[in-house]
Motif scaffolding. Structure first.
Motif, PDB file in Angstrom:
ATOM      1  N   LEU A 216       0.810  -1.229   0.000  1.00  0.00           N
ATOM      2  CA  LEU A 216       0.000   0.000   0.000  1.00  0.00           C
ATOM      3  C   LEU A 216       0.839   1.272   0.000  1.00  0.00           C
ATOM      4  O   LEU A 216       0.321   2.361  -0.243  1.00  0.00           O
ATOM      5  N   THR A 217       2.136   1.131   0.316  1.00  0.00           N
ATOM      6  CA  THR A 217       2.961   2.324   0.527  1.00  0.00           C
ATOM      7  C   THR A 217       4.311   2.213  -0.182  1.00  0.00           C
ATOM      8  O   THR A 217       4.688   1.145  -0.679  1.00  0.00           O
ATOM      9  N   SER A 218       5.041   3.323  -0.219  1.00  0.00           N
ATOM     10  CA  SER A 218       6.390   3.321  -0.792  1.00  0.00           C
ATOM     11  C   SER A 218       7.265   4.302  -0.004  1.00  0.00           C
ATOM     12  O   SER A 218       6.774   5.020   0.864  1.00  0.00           O
ATOM     13  N   GLU A 219       8.549   4.336  -0.357  1.00  0.00           N
ATOM     14  CA  GLU A 219       9.511   5.251   0.282  1.00  0.00           C
ATOM     15  C   GLU A 219       9.453   5.178   1.813  1.00  0.00           C
ATOM     16  O   GLU A 219       9.427   6.201   2.506  1.00  0.00           O
ATOM     17  N   ILE A 244       1.728   6.988   1.054  1.00  0.00           N
ATOM     18  CA  ILE A 244       0.612   6.104   0.699  1.00  0.00           C
ATOM     19  C   ILE A 244       0.469   6.147  -0.831  1.00  0.00           C
ATOM     20  O   ILE A 244       0.381   7.219  -1.422  1.00  0.00           O
ATOM     21  N   ASN A 245       0.468   4.976  -1.470  1.00  0.00           N
ATOM     22  CA  ASN A 245       0.366   4.915  -2.938  1.00  0.00           C
ATOM     23  C   ASN A 245      -0.928   5.557  -3.435  1.00  0.00           C
ATOM     24  O   ASN A 245      -1.944   5.527  -2.739  1.00  0.00           O
ATOM     25  N   ASP A 246      -0.884   6.085  -4.650  1.00  0.00           N
ATOM     26  CA  ASP A 246      -2.065   6.746  -5.236  1.00  0.00           C
ATOM     27  C   ASP A 246      -3.269   5.817  -5.321  1.00  0.00           C
ATOM     28  O   ASP A 246      -4.410   6.245  -5.206  1.00  0.00           O
ATOM     29  N   ASN A 247      -3.024   4.519  -5.547  1.00  0.00           N
ATOM     30  CA  ASN A 247      -4.151   3.580  -5.690  1.00  0.00           C
ATOM     31  C   ASN A 247      -4.534   2.917  -4.363  1.00  0.00           C
ATOM     32  O   ASN A 247      -5.315   1.976  -4.323  1.00  0.00           O
ATOM     33  N   SER A 248      -3.977   3.409  -3.250  1.00  0.00           N
ATOM     34  CA  SER A 248      -4.340   2.899  -1.913  1.00  0.00           C
ATOM     35  C   SER A 248      -5.168   3.947  -1.183  1.00  0.00           C
ATOM     36  O   SER A 248      -5.032   5.137  -1.446  1.00  0.00           O
TER      37      SER A 248
END
Length: 356
Positions: A216-219, A244-248
């Protein structure tokens, strides 16, 4: 501040929902006063207001911003008070019951059912002349580093607490959470030393959060574990932040985190089923979560949420306080020590209620 508390008393007298809260290390007191007694729910986490969610189930109650009046006041800063002279008489039956429960947890871990489970108990104490405002004032004075709150809904009840644990802070698409576990009583200036059992327990929590947020997340960046103070107790804490990822969605992130291994166990579902089957009481909103949902920030388009785990809390009901305490159980747990830890945790609220 006097006007603020007059408003609280009026709202309670009219049997209308409200919440008062003060964030950690903050001098601002905020209140949401709902203008009807309707029960609203947070369903998709796109609502704005104050959310109050249980440990189990999806009835996440919302005091909506658009159905409430918001008040703010500044409070005088305060110091953590030491309660080292606080003596508590032991309930032998409760001690035996809790130690047996802990042993069941240790046996299940030995069988390989789960790695960790958080087991809790409830203690009911009588109150005389309970005054909501003076108790809440004591709470915020005694626990400046905690999220302190008082929440009321006529259809649910009255809850208060001073929690050291944040579930999630989200600012538009960035997030911050924490891994908190291990407990010991602070002893003056003596340095806190953690045993392997406690370090391992806290690492379980960190690993769970990181594994589950991966999709769900990055960085994501992670701090080293360090000792954090909560009243007269110390815990091991790790800070975790990222994007938080754009699609989450916020709801997906919250449902992955709640209930955290710090209040439930690992693996989550197996531990949760064990708790529901063996604890012998309904946690209700204890170890649920609460806080601001989709509050507008200072900058245009900025949306902030700030949610906390409902620990070190109590429910006030029929001139009694229902206190809740839990302990993280791993293969190295010792039932007598876990009982003592639960007693230490009960002091957070007992001290406020003057139960000496």
């Amino acid at each position: 501040m006097i006007d603020f508390f007059i408003k609280v008393k009026q709202q309670k007298a009219q049997n209308l929902p409200f919440v008062l809260y003060r964030k950690p290390n903050n001098i601002k007191l905020t209140g949401f006063f709902q203008n009807n007694d309707h029960l609203y729910f947070a369903e998709n986490f796109e609502e704005t207001g104050f959310v109050f969610a249980p440990f189990e189930g999806n009835q996440m109650i919302l005091i909506p911003r658009n159905q409430s009046v918001k008040w703010e006041a500044l409070i005088t800063s305060s110091q953590e008070n030491d309660d080292s002279d606080f003596e508590d008489s032991e309930d032998i039956h409760a001690k035996e019951h809790f130690e047996n429960l802990v042993q069941k947890g240790i046996d299940a871990i030995a069988k390989g059912t789960f790695k960790k489970v958080v087991l809790s108990r409830k203690e009911i104490v009588g109150l005389s002349n309970f005054d909501l405002v003076s108790i809440f004032e004591k709470l915020i004075q005694n626990y400046p580093t905690a999220f302190c709150y008082c929440w009321f809904h006529p259809k649910i009840g009255l809850w208060m607490g001073a929690t050291p644990e944040r579930l999630l802070k989200a600012d538009t698409n960035t997030f911050y959470t924490m891994s908190l576990a291990g407990t010991q009583k602070l002893q003056g200036d003596k340095q806190v030393v953690w045993e392997e059992k406690e370090m391992e327990e806290q690492q379980f929590v960190t690993d769970f959060i990181l594994d589950n947020l991966k999709k769900l997340t990055s960085e994501v960046s992670v701090s080293s574990p360090y000792t954090a103070q909560a009243g007269t107790l110390a815990h091991i804490k790790t800070d975790i932040e990222g994007v938080i990822n754009d699609n989450s969605s916020l709801k997906e992130v919250v449902s992955v985190l709640h209930p955290t291994p710090a209040v439930c166990g690992l693996p989550k579902e197996v531990a949760k089923n064990f708790i529901l089957e063996h604890e012998g009481y309904d946690r209700e909103y204890y170890t649920g979560f609460l806080g601001e949902l989709n509050k507008e920030g200072f900058n245009k388009g900025e949306i902030k949420s700030d949610l906390y785990v409902n620990l070190r809390c109590m429910q006030i009901k029929d001139n009694q306080a229902h206190l809740y305490m839990g302990c993280g159980i791993t293969k190295d747990s010792i039932p007598k020590k876990e009982w003592r830890e639960s007693v230490n945790k009960s002091m957070t609220m007992k001290k406020i209620l003057d139960l000496k």
